[in-house]
Design an enzyme around this catalytic site. Structure first.
Site, mmCIF file in Angstrom:
data_model
loop_
_atom_site.group_PDB
_atom_site.id
_atom_site.type_symbol
_atom_site.label_atom_id
_atom_site.label_comp_id
_atom_site.label_asym_id
_atom_site.label_seq_id
_atom_site.Cartn_x
_atom_site.Cartn_y
_atom_site.Cartn_z
ATOM 1 N N GLU A 43 0.850 -1.184 0.000
ATOM 2 C CA GLU A 43 0.000 0.000 0.000
ATOM 3 C C GLU A 43 0.895 1.246 0.000
ATOM 4 O O GLU A 43 1.987 1.247 0.575
ATOM 5 C CB GLU A 43 -0.865 -0.023 1.263
ATOM 6 C CG GLU A 43 -1.744 1.192 1.490
ATOM 7 C CD GLU A 43 -2.425 1.160 2.854
ATOM 8 O OE1 GLU A 43 -3.457 1.821 3.003
ATOM 9 O OE2 GLU A 43 -1.921 0.452 3.773
ATOM 10 N N LYS A 116 -9.640 1.792 -1.588
ATOM 11 C CA LYS A 116 -9.794 1.285 -0.225
ATOM 12 C C LYS A 116 -11.116 1.734 0.380
ATOM 13 O O LYS A 116 -11.448 2.920 0.400
ATOM 14 C CB LYS A 116 -8.617 1.790 0.623
ATOM 15 C CG LYS A 116 -8.568 1.250 2.044
ATOM 16 C CD LYS A 116 -7.334 1.798 2.746
ATOM 17 C CE LYS A 116 -7.160 1.265 4.149
ATOM 18 N NZ LYS A 116 -5.951 1.843 4.800
ATOM 19 N N CYS A 154 -4.955 -3.325 3.272
ATOM 20 C CA CYS A 154 -4.574 -3.095 4.670
ATOM 21 C C CYS A 154 -5.738 -3.238 5.654
ATOM 22 O O CYS A 154 -6.167 -4.346 5.937
ATOM 23 C CB CYS A 154 -3.902 -1.715 4.776
ATOM 24 S SG CYS A 154 -2.904 -1.490 6.265
#
Length: 268
Positions: A43, A116, A154
């Site tokens: 990321e 995300k 994540c």
């Protein structure tokens, strides 16, 4: 069914975008030299988050900007598929960006982009001050050498609903670019969560993490039965493992938990 060799790469991105592009290109080359067909970078590989008051909008790029171009060039040169994290510019917004993951094919063409969904507003971090969440309806799942790849980022790994949605979309492997923030028990949590997503969805999970001191490292590849096939500690490097769709089919026959479930979860 085909199979792919997946390489999870691990390094620390800084605030120098040109230097980060060099690191990503080197990591892709190193993974390709190890035989990887699919290379996963962390990321924020394009540019680190930096301090909490650092504006990300001025450094964010469009999907045809220098970072994606550099990743595409490296993917084409080494004939690999690449998944990597970046900050994507938001048109008309000078204060927020998307925390995006791109997928680029071995021909250098952009396969897709994932934004995300779950922003890390925890442990003193407030990602929502600088980031916009992605739309839950916009997931990224694509084919790579006969293996179906789903993507999350994540903090998303803490939300099993997204992993289940990707499994329902046909994912054999969930790729997780990450900048997993260091702290007490955080590395153990990362390992437990990635393994849990693999076991409960009976699929592979491959996570690529930025390195200490800000982040934990601990990049990992887990198989559908929860076995760790490859991993790294805190150092820069590449870990490589084979991913076989037949293994997913085999494990799902032995453990048909996806068929046995009685709940359907919907986004809100």
């Amino acid at each position: 069914m085909g199979s792919v060799k997946v390489g999870v790469t691990q390094f620390a991105a800084g605030l120098d975008k040109a230097r980060n592009r060099e690191q990503v290109a080197s990591a892709i080359a190193a993974a390709a030299d190890r035989g990887a067909d699919l290379v996963i970078a962390p990321e924020a590989a394009m540019h680190d988050f930096g301090p909490a008051d650092l504006a990300l909008a001025p450094v964010a790029e469009p999907l045809d900007g220098p970072f994606v171009t550099a990743v595409a060039d490296a993917a084409r040169r080494h004939r690999v598929t690449v998944v990597a994290g970046m900050f994507e510019a938001v048109s008309g917004d000078d204060s927020h960006v998307y925390n995006s993951v791109i997928a680029v094919g071995p021909d250098g063409a952009l396969t897709g982009r994932y934004r995300k969904q779950h922003l890390f507003d925890a442990l003193g971090w407030v990602e929502s001050d600088r980031l916009l969440p992605g739309d839950p309806a916009e997931r990224l799942v694509f084919d790579c050498g006969g293996v179906r790849i789903g993507v999350m980022t994540c903090y998303d790994v803490r939300f099993p609903e997204l992993g289940r949605a990707l499994a329902d979309d046909g994912a054999d492997l969930i790729a997780i670019p990450s900048a997993w923030v260091a702290g007490p028990n955080k590395l153990a949590q990362w390992r437990a969560l990635t393994t849990a997503r693999a076991i409960e969805n009976v699929c592979y999970v491959a996570g690529a993490v930025q390195t200490p001191p800000t982040y934990t490292g601990g990049s990992i590849v887990v198989d559908p039965w929860g076995e760790v096939l490859a991993s790294l500690d805190a150092e820069d490097g590449v870990a490589v493992a084979d991913v076989e769709p037949e293994r997913v089919v085999e494990c799902r026959k032995k453990m048909p938990s996806l068929d046995n479930r009685r709940w359907q979860v919907e986004p809100r």
